[in-house]
Design an enzyme around this catalytic site. Structure first.
Site, mmCIF file in Angstrom:
data_model
loop_
_atom_site.group_PDB
_atom_site.id
_atom_site.type_symbol
_atom_site.label_atom_id
_atom_site.label_comp_id
_atom_site.label_asym_id
_atom_site.label_seq_id
_atom_site.Cartn_x
_atom_site.Cartn_y
_atom_site.Cartn_z
ATOM 1 N N SER A 234 55.535 14.604 -14.119
ATOM 2 C CA SER A 234 56.279 15.900 -14.426
ATOM 3 C C SER A 234 57.718 15.770 -14.751
ATOM 4 O O SER A 234 58.335 16.545 -15.408
ATOM 5 C CB SER A 234 55.866 17.012 -14.031
ATOM 6 N N GLY A 315 51.132 10.185 -5.003
ATOM 7 C CA GLY A 315 51.655 10.407 -3.399
ATOM 8 C C GLY A 315 50.922 10.990 -2.740
ATOM 9 O O GLY A 315 49.914 11.610 -3.236
ATOM 10 N N ASP A 316 50.800 11.139 -1.388
ATOM 11 C CA ASP A 316 49.854 11.746 -0.661
ATOM 12 C C ASP A 316 50.062 13.196 -0.250
ATOM 13 O O ASP A 316 49.595 13.812 0.489
ATOM 14 C CB ASP A 316 49.802 10.822 0.883
ATOM 15 N N GLN A 323 47.403 21.260 -4.661
ATOM 16 C CA GLN A 323 47.036 20.223 -5.708
ATOM 17 C C GLN A 323 45.566 19.831 -5.116
ATOM 18 O O GLN A 323 45.263 18.742 -5.605
ATOM 19 C CB GLN A 323 47.959 19.397 -5.975
ATOM 20 N N ASP A 429 62.683 58.648 -12.683
ATOM 21 C CA ASP A 429 62.610 57.761 -13.848
ATOM 22 C C ASP A 429 63.252 58.558 -15.225
ATOM 23 O O ASP A 429 62.532 58.843 -16.144
ATOM 24 C CB ASP A 429 61.444 57.016 -14.214
#
Length: 656
Positions: A234, A315-316, A323, A429
């Site tokens: 990415s 990758g580990d 993920q 408000d």
């Protein structure tokens, strides 16, 4: 080998169109970072040396001649080279051995002394077998069959083990025991060495002793060379950690890289600084990358099923955490056809974290942040925003991520609500909190986040004041201001006709919009006109008339609001507006009509969905409940189960 070795040693036998046994071995050494080679020579000594020099490889090769090559075995060749072999760990291999990269990688990376064996191949009659006991190599030779595995002379030997073995090799040779294998010397001292079996199973690791061996190994090597590899990125910047894992992936076969689409990156991590086409071109420019394809979601399933790579490389870092389900999905898809997942240690080099921090800082810069909402609208069609009223709620809005059906979901933007800002300050408000104070809230949030901000501008105030509000917000990096077409003291829209509320005239509000557009300096900043006609029960025609007029005055988007739980009038407005205007973004705040999904909104033509007050409405009851629990029990223990740990809270907060 007959005629094949009539003019050169066996190691120079061709095994492919570009490699001999030896050139492949030496190139593998280079690939895996080996810089020094000690090569023993004998028959055709000069031919071998000239050939190695011709290869022009970045290796320091020391050639050691065994003058008795025709009267001794390779135990004596090692003895002749002994003075060059005492400085550290060694990789030991025979010159007729062919092995695939995964095998060599496992040997090089082994933390222990090891020898390659196979638990799946049948035991050979005349070749090496290793006897294994208690997880260690006990004996190596052609004569052993009990408790043995097929073995090949490819070793990694740690210095402390090698010096023991080498010392016994010296003793053998000095006692004129020079015609046996070096492994005979090992067998006598194996109890003092910790050499472990490295099981390579069916992977290519074989000696070539005959033309038949050559044919079999060459055929298997062609299969190995035709293997395909897939990995996905990415990133919009390439650092040495990326290059390292790409190099490792290339060793496994022909490499295809998937590049996450802009939408997938924006959903997974953060808005990409570099668009997809540029990231794709960046990956395609890396030597050895055969093909680059788009991966449209965080899920690999579609691409892996289409490409059917032999290996997926990652990758580990996804073994645990967010993920992990994606990883399991990859394993399941690979199992469908026999592919393999190869994972390498994820680099935690502090330099890479610094690069990532710099990119986060770049994303937070006003000029980049301001235009991101427009880009997200173009990219995704529908964006979502959730309210934030402080730095910590901004971080929750920024970092909360859900993985669902192979896709990731995050909020695209943050809504700075006047209601929630006022409530957080304990004020009503009614536009009591002035713009200076509200701008401080924006600063607090912008300081720790990177996502676009949509600002609740209430009525916008006087036109003369609104001009300065626009300039200030634009300069700060806010992406959009939403102003409502009412006048006088602000009352929350959800009160509807229960309180007196005055709607501004179309002419006056158009003039305010036009003045705001004229005041802004960039195209990026957006002014959205909020239409209160349905809230005030003025009817659909009034709402549509105002919407078209406000767009004509320059509004970049329109927001239609309703306090009804039934979304019918919202849907009617959207349908009728889209009949005449298919381009202008429509914003909704589904506080009342909250059963409608984002997909339904998108299908009908809505572009921005704002969750306007949910963090405030859930946060305050939780805090009130905690306070009541402490009062009731006169201690804090009963409150613990309601509390998030301080450690978990701190992980939300950036270190810089």
């Amino acid at each position: 080998m007959g005629v094949l070795t009539s003019e050169h040693p066996k190691c120079m036998t061709e095994i492919s169109h570009r490699n001999t046994i030896l050139s492949r071995q030496l190139r593998q050494c280079v690939e895996y970072g080996i810089e020094e080679v000690v090569m023993t020579t004998g028959y055709y000594d000069k031919v071998l040396i000239d050939y190695c020099n011709f290869l022009h490889l970045p290796l320091k090769i020391t050639f050691v001649n065994n003058p008795l090559y025709d009267k001794t075995n390779y135990i004596y060749s090692i003895y002749c080279a002994k003075d060059h072999l005492k400085d550290g760990d060694i990789i030991l291999m025979h010159g007729d051995l062919v092995f695939e990269n995964l095998v060599f990688e496992a040997v090089v990376d082994s933390p222990d002394s090891c020898m390659t064996v196979s638990s799946t191949l049948p035991l050979p009659e005349k070749d090496f077998k290793a006897v294994i006991k208690d997880g260690r190599i006990e004996k190596v030779g052609i004569e052993f069959f009990e408790n043995a595995m097929a073995a090949q002379p490819l070793y990694k030997i740690k210095k402390e083990d090698w010096l023991i073995w080498l010392s016994n090799i010296e003793r053998f040779c000095e006692n004129d025991n020079r015609k046996c294998y070096a492994e005979n010397a090992l067998n006598e001292v194996s109890g003092q060495c910790a050499i472990k079996p490295l099981d390579v199973k069916d992977m290519l690791c074989a000696e070539i002793d005959t033309p038949e061996d050559l044919e079999v190994v060459s055929a298997k090597l062609r299969t190995v060379n035709d293997r395909t590899v897939y990995m996905c990125f990415s990133t919009e910047y390439i650092h040495s950690g990326h290059i390292a894992i790409i190099k490792r992936a290339k060793r496994l076969g022909r490499l295809t890289i998937g590049v996450l689409s802009d939408q997938a990156v924006a959903s997974f991590r953060r808005f990409p600084l570099m668009p997809f086409e540029e990231r794709k071109a960046l990956m395609a420019s890396i030597a050895g990358v055969e093909r680059v394809v788009e991966q449209s979601t965080l899920s690999y399933a579609e691409n892996v099923r289409a490409l059917k790579p032999d290996y997926v490389v990652h990758g580990d870092d996804w073994v645990n955490g967010f993920q992990r389900p994606i990883r399991q999905e990859v394993l399941d898809v690979l199992a469908e056809y026999g592919g393999q997942l190869v994972e390498y240690p994820y680099s935690s080099d502090p330099r890479y974290k610094e690069i990532d921090k710099m990119h986060r800082a770049e994303l937070a810069m006003p000029d980049l942040r301001r235009g991101r909402l427009r880009k997200l609208l173009d990219m995704k069609g529908l964006v979502t925003a959730i309210e934030a009223h402080s730095g910590i709620t901004g971080l929750i809005a920024e970092k909360t991520t859900v993985l669902q059906d192979g896709k990731t979901y995050q909020f695209d933007a943050m809504w700075i609500s006047s209601l929630c800002d006022s409530t957080a300050k304990g004020k009503p408000d009614i536009e009591l909190v002035d713009m200076t104070s509200r701008f401080r809230t924006i600063d607090d949030i912008m300081e720790v986040t990177t996502k676009p901000i949509i600002f609740d501008g209430d009525t916008g105030g006087l036109t003369e004041h609104f001009i300065y509000t626009v300039r200030s917000l634009e300069r700060m990096g806010v992406s959009m201001v939403i102003i409502e077409d009412k006048t006088g003291l602000k009352k929350n829209s959800l009160f509807g006709t229960e309180v007196e509320q005055t709607q501004d005239s179309i002419e006056n509000f158009c003039a305010k919009i036009a003045a705001g557009k004229k005041a802004q300096k960039t195209h990026d900043f957006m002014i959205c006109a909020r239409i209160e006609s349905l809230i005030l029960e003025r009817g659909m025609e009034d709402a549509l008339t105002r919407a078209f007029a406000f767009v004509g005055a320059g509004a970049d988007a329109v927001m239609i609001h309703s306090r009804k739980k039934d979304p019918a009038e919202i849907f009617e407005f959207v349908a009728k507006f889209r009949e005449k205007d298919s381009v202008t973004p429509i914003v909704v705040v589904p506080t009342s009509f909250n059963t409608v999904t984002e997909d339904e909104f998108k299908a009908r033509g809505v572009n921005v969905v704002i969750y306007a007050n949910q963090l405030t409405r859930t946060g305050f009851p939780a805090m009130q409940n905690a306070a009541r629990t402490i009062l009731e029990h006169h201690r804090a223990k009963e409150c613990d189960d309601m509390c998030m740990s301080i450690k978990d809270i701190i992980t939300l907060i950036p270190e810089e």
